[in-house]
Design a protein around this motif. Structure first.
Motif, PDB file in Angstrom:
ATOM      1  N   ALA A   5       0.890  -1.220   0.104  1.00  0.00           N
ATOM      2  CA  ALA A   5      -0.057  -0.092  -0.032  1.00  0.00           C
ATOM      3  C   ALA A   5       0.858   1.294   0.127  1.00  0.00           C
ATOM      4  O   ALA A   5       0.673   2.186  -0.667  1.00  0.00           O
ATOM      5  CB  ALA A   5      -0.961  -0.032   1.288  1.00  0.00           C
ATOM      6  N   PHE A   6       1.879   1.161   0.841  1.00  0.00           N
ATOM      7  CA  PHE A   6       2.825   2.468   0.681  1.00  0.00           C
ATOM      8  C   PHE A   6       3.483   2.654  -0.570  1.00  0.00           C
ATOM      9  O   PHE A   6       3.675   3.873  -1.080  1.00  0.00           O
ATOM     10  CB  PHE A   6       4.171   2.127   1.866  1.00  0.00           C
ATOM     11  CG  PHE A   6       4.978   3.075   1.970  1.00  0.00           C
ATOM     12  CD1 PHE A   6       4.588   4.271   2.527  1.00  0.00           C
ATOM     13  CD2 PHE A   6       6.274   2.860   1.356  1.00  0.00           C
ATOM     14  CE1 PHE A   6       5.571   5.378   2.543  1.00  0.00           C
ATOM     15  CE2 PHE A   6       7.069   4.151   1.607  1.00  0.00           C
ATOM     16  CZ  PHE A   6       6.927   5.336   2.141  1.00  0.00           C
ATOM     17  N   ILE A   7       3.811   1.682  -1.216  1.00  0.00           N
ATOM     18  CA  ILE A   7       4.669   1.744  -2.540  1.00  0.00           C
ATOM     19  C   ILE A   7       3.737   2.197  -3.808  1.00  0.00           C
ATOM     20  O   ILE A   7       4.107   3.339  -4.178  1.00  0.00           O
ATOM     21  CB  ILE A   7       5.018   0.294  -3.010  1.00  0.00           C
ATOM     22  CG1 ILE A   7       6.180  -0.207  -2.239  1.00  0.00           C
ATOM     23  CG2 ILE A   7       5.351   0.520  -4.323  1.00  0.00           C
ATOM     24  CD1 ILE A   7       6.603  -1.510  -2.566  1.00  0.00           C
ATOM     25  N   MET A   8       2.448   1.890  -3.621  1.00  0.00           N
ATOM     26  CA  MET A   8       1.408   2.336  -4.377  1.00  0.00           C
ATOM     27  C   MET A   8       1.209   3.916  -4.237  1.00  0.00           C
ATOM     28  O   MET A   8       0.823   4.806  -4.962  1.00  0.00           O
ATOM     29  CB  MET A   8       0.046   1.514  -4.046  1.00  0.00           C
ATOM     30  CG  MET A   8       0.009   0.187  -4.716  1.00  0.00           C
ATOM     31  SD  MET A   8      -1.322  -0.869  -4.528  1.00  0.00           S
ATOM     32  CE  MET A   8      -2.538   0.125  -5.310  1.00  0.00           C
ATOM     33  N   GLU A   9       1.035   4.229  -2.687  1.00  0.00           N
ATOM     34  CA  GLU A   9       0.899   5.598  -2.396  1.00  0.00           C
ATOM     35  C   GLU A   9       2.074   6.701  -2.918  1.00  0.00           C
ATOM     36  O   GLU A   9       1.918   7.743  -3.555  1.00  0.00           O
ATOM     37  CB  GLU A   9       0.848   5.702  -0.872  1.00  0.00           C
ATOM     38  CG  GLU A   9       0.638   7.206  -0.350  1.00  0.00           C
ATOM     39  CD  GLU A   9       0.893   7.318   1.190  1.00  0.00           C
ATOM     40  OE1 GLU A   9       0.124   7.788   1.615  1.00  0.00           O
ATOM     41  OE2 GLU A   9       1.972   6.693   1.610  1.00  0.00           O
ATOM     42  N   VAL A  10       3.408   6.109  -2.788  1.00  0.00           N
ATOM     43  CA  VAL A  10       4.523   7.092  -2.945  1.00  0.00           C
ATOM     44  C   VAL A  10       4.470   7.200  -4.827  1.00  0.00           C
ATOM     45  O   VAL A  10       4.822   7.995  -5.102  1.00  0.00           O
ATOM     46  CB  VAL A  10       5.664   6.112  -2.723  1.00  0.00           C
ATOM     47  CG1 VAL A  10       6.934   6.975  -3.240  1.00  0.00           C
ATOM     48  CG2 VAL A  10       5.767   6.222  -1.090  1.00  0.00           C
ATOM     49  N   GLU A  11       4.220   5.954  -5.379  1.00  0.00           N
ATOM     50  CA  GLU A  11       4.331   5.863  -7.113  1.00  0.00           C
ATOM     51  C   GLU A  11       3.228   6.897  -7.387  1.00  0.00           C
ATOM     52  O   GLU A  11       3.438   7.677  -8.290  1.00  0.00           O
ATOM     53  CB  GLU A  11       4.098   4.773  -7.517  1.00  0.00           C
ATOM     54  CG  GLU A  11       5.269   3.666  -7.037  1.00  0.00           C
ATOM     55  CD  GLU A  11       6.585   4.127  -7.751  1.00  0.00           C
ATOM     56  OE1 GLU A  11       6.966   4.173  -8.742  1.00  0.00           O
ATOM     57  OE2 GLU A  11       7.400   4.601  -6.652  1.00  0.00           O
ATOM     58  N   ALA A  12       2.131   6.748  -7.152  1.00  0.00           N
ATOM     59  CA  ALA A  12       0.915   7.519  -7.479  1.00  0.00           C
ATOM     60  C   ALA A  12       1.153   9.088  -7.219  1.00  0.00           C
ATOM     61  O   ALA A  12       0.808   9.947  -7.967  1.00  0.00           O
ATOM     62  CB  ALA A  12      -0.477   7.188  -6.675  1.00  0.00           C
ATOM     63  N   ILE A  13       1.653   9.415  -6.028  1.00  0.00           N
ATOM     64  CA  ILE A  13       1.820  10.853  -5.603  1.00  0.00           C
ATOM     65  C   ILE A  13       2.915  11.460  -6.430  1.00  0.00           C
ATOM     66  O   ILE A  13       2.959  12.405  -6.899  1.00  0.00           O
ATOM     67  CB  ILE A  13       1.964  10.965  -4.091  1.00  0.00           C
ATOM     68  CG1 ILE A  13       0.857  10.729  -3.263  1.00  0.00           C
ATOM     69  CG2 ILE A  13       2.625  12.415  -3.623  1.00  0.00           C
ATOM     70  CD1 ILE A  13       0.870  10.670  -1.692  1.00  0.00           C
ATOM     71  N   THR A  14       4.113  10.584  -6.538  1.00  0.00           N
ATOM     72  CA  THR A  14       5.094  11.118  -7.285  1.00  0.00           C
ATOM     73  C   THR A  14       4.819  11.434  -8.766  1.00  0.00           C
ATOM     74  O   THR A  14       5.212  12.015  -9.291  1.00  0.00           O
ATOM     75  CB  THR A  14       6.539  10.150  -7.199  1.00  0.00           C
ATOM     76  OG1 THR A  14       6.663   9.893  -5.887  1.00  0.00           O
ATOM     77  CG2 THR A  14       7.526  10.557  -8.051  1.00  0.00           C
ATOM     78  N   LEU A  15       4.132  10.407  -9.334  1.00  0.00           N
ATOM     79  CA  LEU A  15       3.630  10.516 -10.733  1.00  0.00           C
ATOM     80  C   LEU A  15       3.014  11.857 -11.098  1.00  0.00           C
ATOM     81  O   LEU A  15       2.983  12.549 -11.854  1.00  0.00           O
ATOM     82  CB  LEU A  15       2.795   9.176 -11.021  1.00  0.00           C
ATOM     83  CG  LEU A  15       2.585   9.248 -12.676  1.00  0.00           C
ATOM     84  CD1 LEU A  15       3.697   8.882 -13.243  1.00  0.00           C
ATOM     85  CD2 LEU A  15       1.157   8.119 -12.909  1.00  0.00           C
ATOM     86  N   SER A  16       1.908  12.291 -10.048  1.00  0.00           N
ATOM     87  CA  SER A  16       1.421  13.458 -10.157  1.00  0.00           C
ATOM     88  C   SER A  16       2.233  14.448 -10.222  1.00  0.00           C
ATOM     89  O   SER A  16       1.748  15.606 -10.890  1.00  0.00           O
ATOM     90  CB  SER A  16       0.363  13.671  -9.209  1.00  0.00           C
ATOM     91  OG  SER A  16       0.909  13.843  -7.720  1.00  0.00           O
ATOM     92  N   GLY A  17       3.110  14.634  -9.587  1.00  0.00           N
ATOM     93  CA  GLY A  17       4.129  15.776  -9.416  1.00  0.00           C
ATOM     94  C   GLY A  17       5.188  15.842 -10.509  1.00  0.00           C
ATOM     95  O   GLY A  17       5.521  16.849 -11.080  1.00  0.00           O
ATOM     96  N   ALA A  18       5.966  14.560 -10.743  1.00  0.00           N
ATOM     97  CA  ALA A  18       6.711  14.415 -11.712  1.00  0.00           C
ATOM     98  C   ALA A  18       6.480  14.776 -13.154  1.00  0.00           C
ATOM     99  O   ALA A  18       7.112  15.377 -14.001  1.00  0.00           O
ATOM    100  CB  ALA A  18       7.490  13.108 -11.650  1.00  0.00           C
ATOM    101  N   LEU A  19       5.263  14.393 -13.385  1.00  0.00           N
ATOM    102  CA  LEU A  19       4.877  14.637 -14.871  1.00  0.00           C
ATOM    103  C   LEU A  19       3.946  16.063 -15.110  1.00  0.00           C
ATOM    104  O   LEU A  19       3.657  16.342 -16.269  1.00  0.00           O
ATOM    105  CB  LEU A  19       3.684  13.543 -15.284  1.00  0.00           C
ATOM    106  CG  LEU A  19       4.316  12.297 -15.915  1.00  0.00           C
ATOM    107  CD1 LEU A  19       5.333  11.680 -14.972  1.00  0.00           C
ATOM    108  CD2 LEU A  19       3.570  11.361 -16.388  1.00  0.00           C
TER     109      LEU A  19
END
Length: 200
Positions: A5-19
């Protein structure tokens, strides 16, 4: 929170910022025209050079102190972006563009466009702080685990952008100047926005 769940949280939040379009993405496109994937990698490395210590400082509990420097960062960051953009525009006045120029600027650009971006700082002091707190509940090195999950996406995105614009730069000279001119004006927009936010 379990690890998956933590991995999914980090990837989703990072994706929204990085892109999201921002100074780093624009600089990767601009410098990528000159040196391809290498520019994207060096910008990412410069970005990480400032970001990782910031994440560790947040983990150490200095986020409240850092928040007070937002206006100063906005002003200095805006000035740097304007300088970066006008330098690029000045180079377009030459009869021809030497795409081999500027390869050494990518690492410095990554550091400066990260350190002097108030929105980046605010992101880590708000959304990012939650990720840091969640990571610290997992295991002793949870912060570093979280950062690896986060930063690989920055590298992937910026290298991709630099490569795409490098391939596109194989166009004729007038088209290349138009592309670089547009990117320069986008950086000017961000610079003015940063300066405005410093006095708002």
């Amino acid at each position: 929170m379990d690890i998956l769940a933590f991995i999914m949280e980090v990837e989703a939040i990072t994706l929204s910022g990085a892109l999201s379009p921002g100074p780093l993405t624009v600089s990767a496109a601009s410098l990528g025209i000159k040196s391809g994937k290498k520019a994207g990698f060096l910008i990412s490395l410069g970005h990480m050079t400032f970001e990782l210590p910031l994440v560790l400082l947040i983990a150490a509990g200095v986020s409240i102190v850092a928040q007070s420097f937002r206006s100063i960062l906005s002003l200095i960051g805006g000035i740097f972006l304007l300088y970066f953009a006008f330098t690029q525009l000045r180079s377009l006045r030459k009869a021809s563009i030497d795409i081999s120029e500027g390869k050494g600027n990518a690492f410095l650009a990554g550091i400066m466009l990260t350190a002097l971006n108030p929105y980046f700082i605010v992101w880590w002091l708000t959304v990012g702080t939650k990720l840091v707190m969640d990571s610290m509940q997992l295991f002793p090195l949870g912060v570093l685990f979280m950062y690896i999950l986060h930063v690989w996406m920055d590298f992937a995105w910026l290298v991709f952008i630099a490569y795409i614009f490098y391939k596109g730069s194989r166009l004729n000279e007038p088209a290349l100047k138009v592309i670089m001119g547009i990117l320069s004006f986008v950086l000017i927009f961000f610079g003015v926005e940063f300066i405005y936010s410093a006095f708002k």
